[in-house]
Design a protein around this motif. Sequence first.
Motif, mmCIF file in Angstrom:
data_model
loop_
_atom_site.group_PDB
_atom_site.id
_atom_site.type_symbol
_atom_site.label_atom_id
_atom_site.label_comp_id
_atom_site.label_asym_id
_atom_site.label_seq_id
_atom_site.Cartn_x
_atom_site.Cartn_y
_atom_site.Cartn_z
ATOM 1 N N UNK A 64 0.804 -1.282 0.105
ATOM 2 C CA UNK A 64 0.151 0.041 -0.248
ATOM 3 C C UNK A 64 0.824 1.321 -0.053
ATOM 4 N N UNK A 65 0.871 1.970 -1.001
ATOM 5 C CA UNK A 65 1.721 3.228 -1.255
ATOM 6 C C UNK A 65 1.314 4.383 0.087
ATOM 7 N N UNK A 66 2.446 4.395 0.765
ATOM 8 C CA UNK A 66 2.132 5.179 1.855
ATOM 9 C C UNK A 66 1.895 6.701 1.637
ATOM 10 N N UNK A 67 2.132 7.197 0.249
ATOM 11 C CA UNK A 67 1.435 8.636 -0.061
ATOM 12 C C UNK A 67 0.093 8.593 -0.188
ATOM 13 N N UNK A 68 -0.504 7.718 -0.164
ATOM 14 C CA UNK A 68 -1.982 7.667 -0.110
ATOM 15 C C UNK A 68 -2.725 7.605 1.244
ATOM 16 N N UNK A 69 -1.983 7.254 2.365
ATOM 17 C CA UNK A 69 -2.364 7.251 3.700
ATOM 18 C C UNK A 69 -2.418 8.457 4.315
ATOM 19 N N UNK A 70 -3.501 9.119 4.743
ATOM 20 C CA UNK A 70 -3.516 10.475 5.575
ATOM 21 C C UNK A 70 -4.242 10.295 6.905
ATOM 22 N N UNK A 71 -3.818 10.657 7.922
ATOM 23 C CA UNK A 71 -4.632 10.340 9.031
ATOM 24 C C UNK A 71 -5.013 11.758 9.829
ATOM 25 N N UNK A 72 -6.301 11.618 10.306
ATOM 26 C CA UNK A 72 -6.979 12.990 10.749
ATOM 27 C C UNK A 72 -7.209 12.588 12.264
ATOM 28 N N UNK A 73 -7.111 13.776 13.113
ATOM 29 C CA UNK A 73 -7.337 13.412 14.729
ATOM 30 C C UNK A 73 -8.941 13.766 14.751
ATOM 31 N N UNK A 74 -9.436 12.909 15.792
ATOM 32 C CA UNK A 74 -10.668 12.997 16.152
ATOM 33 C C UNK A 74 -10.979 12.818 17.562
ATOM 34 N N UNK A 75 -11.728 13.537 18.368
ATOM 35 C CA UNK A 75 -12.043 13.192 19.714
ATOM 36 C C UNK A 75 -12.683 11.784 20.094
ATOM 37 N N UNK A 76 -12.449 11.018 20.920
ATOM 38 C CA UNK A 76 -13.085 9.699 21.317
ATOM 39 C C UNK A 76 -13.346 10.034 22.908
ATOM 40 N N UNK A 77 -14.610 9.966 23.368
ATOM 41 C CA UNK A 77 -15.111 10.238 24.443
ATOM 42 C C UNK A 77 -14.289 9.143 25.493
#
Length: 312
Positions: free
Chosen positions: A100-113
């Motif tokens: 899996x090409x790493x350039x296509x993986x993007x991470x976003x942060x979200x709140x987990x209660x």
Amino acid sequence: MTSDCIINHWLLDIASASLIHQESGEQRRLGEYQLKLLVVLIQHAGQILSREELNQLVWERRVIGSNSLPNAIHALRVALEDDGKQQLIIKTVPKKGYILEAEFCHFQRRINEEDDEESDVQLLSMTPPSQPSAATTSELPAEEELFIAADVAPAPLIAETPPAARTHHLWMALFGIMLVVFITLAAMIWRSSLQQQPYLTQLPLEGVTQIRLLQLTNTPRDAITQQKDIAKLLGNTLRQLNTTLQQRATRMDIYYSASSDVNNLTLNLKNACAHQQLVMTVFNADDNPQALSKLLTEEMERKLNEMASCNP
């Protein structure tokens, strides 16, 4: 805080075992092992994983069919809108495995209660619920249970290119090659025909205005035709015939070629209102030029008499 992985605008939502498009909101469900496979690929983004490694990490050494992994890879490519030919996102590395090409993986942060310290790896290691609920989303076909004998292939999610299609592509390729070869050969033959096309050379005749003596060249008879001086052989006769043709307001073209013992003459007579043609094949004319001159004179006069007389 936790992290969500976004691949080609598709958000991986492990809780619902699905991919959610960021712009349209479309939701595509993944089968259990398709999701596990995608999670493993994301965890090892940029790394080549062999078939054995993927079987161990995803199916945990279960006995599976030989097509299970390729079918799951194909399903993920379809879900992520990855071109199966170009393979921009999930690539097949011949004789090595998949990446899996790493350039296509993007991470976003979200709140987990429940857990605001969960890491990316922990999130991606979660096991999805076996029956995710979502009534209004489009769902990919579910995988069959993979606890099967090694010689039985599981039902594919979306089949690879079928044999009939591969055969069709092969025939199309062969047809294209044959077409190129045919066009090439046709071009070569056409050029050769242009180079070998016969043409006429007008021989000079002194004191002759109504007659053209045209020698056929660029033929297999070239050497023999050019060896014979037909202008000298028929010069006096043609000058005499020229007077008759002037009186009848007629022009005559003589087309000439020769072989070893044969002279080929084509007489083409034309005036303002009539046209006559005569083909003559004369044998051994070189040994008896007087006979050739007599024959040419008689035949020309015969054709002139057959022509309608008219004013020029």
